[in-house]
Design a protein around this motif. Structure first.
Motif, PDB file in Angstrom:
ATOM      1  N   THR A   1       0.830  -1.189   0.000  1.00 44.92           N
ATOM      2  CA  THR A   1       0.000   0.000   0.000  1.00 44.92           C
ATOM      3  C   THR A   1       0.871   1.248   0.000  1.00 44.92           C
ATOM      4  OG1 THR A   1      -1.781   1.163   1.197  1.00 44.92           O
ATOM      5  CG2 THR A   1      -0.181  -0.041   2.540  1.00 44.92           C
ATOM      6  N   ALA A   2       0.300   2.371  -0.375  1.00 46.36           N
ATOM      7  CA  ALA A   2       1.029   3.633  -0.352  1.00 46.36           C
ATOM      8  C   ALA A   2       1.129   4.204   1.056  1.00 46.36           C
ATOM      9  CB  ALA A   2       0.359   4.648  -1.276  1.00 46.36           C
ATOM     10  N   ASP A   3       0.241   3.775   1.973  1.00 55.74           N
ATOM     11  CA  ASP A   3       0.218   4.340   3.321  1.00 55.74           C
ATOM     12  C   ASP A   3      -0.186   3.270   4.335  1.00 55.74           C
ATOM     13  OD1 ASP A   3      -0.080   5.842   5.652  1.00 55.74           O
ATOM     14  OD2 ASP A   3      -1.218   7.441   4.678  1.00 55.74           O
TER      15      ASP A   3
ATOM     16  N   THR B   1       0.431   3.223   7.486  1.00 56.02           N
ATOM     17  CA  THR B   1      -0.049   3.829   8.733  1.00 56.02           C
ATOM     18  C   THR B   1      -1.550   4.056   8.670  1.00 56.02           C
ATOM     19  OG1 THR B   1       2.092   4.888   9.092  1.00 56.02           O
ATOM     20  CG2 THR B   1       0.210   5.790  10.308  1.00 56.02           C
ATOM     21  N   ALA B   2      -2.026   4.621   7.573  1.00 52.77           N
ATOM     22  CA  ALA B   2      -3.466   4.873   7.424  1.00 52.77           C
ATOM     23  C   ALA B   2      -4.246   3.564   7.417  1.00 52.77           C
ATOM     24  CB  ALA B   2      -3.738   5.665   6.146  1.00 52.77           C
TER      25      ALA B   2
ATOM     26  N   GLU C   1       4.329  -1.000   3.262  1.00 52.75           N
ATOM     27  CA  GLU C   1       4.640   0.223   2.521  1.00 52.75           C
ATOM     28  C   GLU C   1       6.152   0.256   2.415  1.00 52.75           C
ATOM     29  OE1 GLU C   1       4.780   5.033   3.456  1.00 52.75           O
ATOM     30  OE2 GLU C   1       3.488   3.745   4.665  1.00 52.75           O
TER      31      GLU C   1
END
Length: 141
Positions: free
Chosen positions: A78-80, A82-83, A123
């Protein structure tokens, strides 16, 4: 080979639990479902899919025994991270490895699906300085 799709088939007797898990936590849609097989996919710019098959069905190809939970992990990049971790944690997902920045260059967290498949949500980040030096083989000849 002109592929239309490529996906793993996990042989398990937990078809319904796996179907619900991937629909709830990762937004996959049921594309095909029968008493012995469930195929889920996410459509759009970055499609991906996964399927689950009951172990006792006569159409099973030769070789795939029921999944034992060993030797395979599903990487979801994923790109993020944390999110995604915050979203899944807040919703009560069964996280088994908390969000961690790894020295080899990944921010990741993980969980098991009902069949025992490890899901590593990653990520790519900058690795610690020099981490990979001892692992590199050298320039290509």
């Amino acid at each position: 080979m002109d592929l239309v799709d490529a996906y793993p088939i996990i042989v398990t007797d937990k078809l319904g639990a796996c179907r619900d898990f991937y629909a709830k936590w990762f937004g996959l849609e049921v594309i095909f479902e029968s008493s012995w097989f469930v195929y889920l996919a996410r459509q759009g710019a970055r499609p991906w899919s996964i399927a689950f098959m009951a172990p006792e069905h006569p159409s099973a190809p030769p070789g795939p025994e029921p999944f034992s939970g060993h030797g395979v992990c599903l990487e979801l990049q994923t790109a993020d991270a944390t999110a995604e971790f915050q979203k899944l944690s807040a919703a009560g997902a069964p996280i088994r490895y908390a969000l961690t920045d790894e020295p080899f260059g990944q921010r990741r967290f993980g969980l098991f699906d009902p069949a025992g498949l490890w899901i590593d949500v990653v990520e790519q980040i900058e690795p610690a300085a020099g981490f990979w030096d001892k692992y590199m083989i050298g320039p290509a000849n």
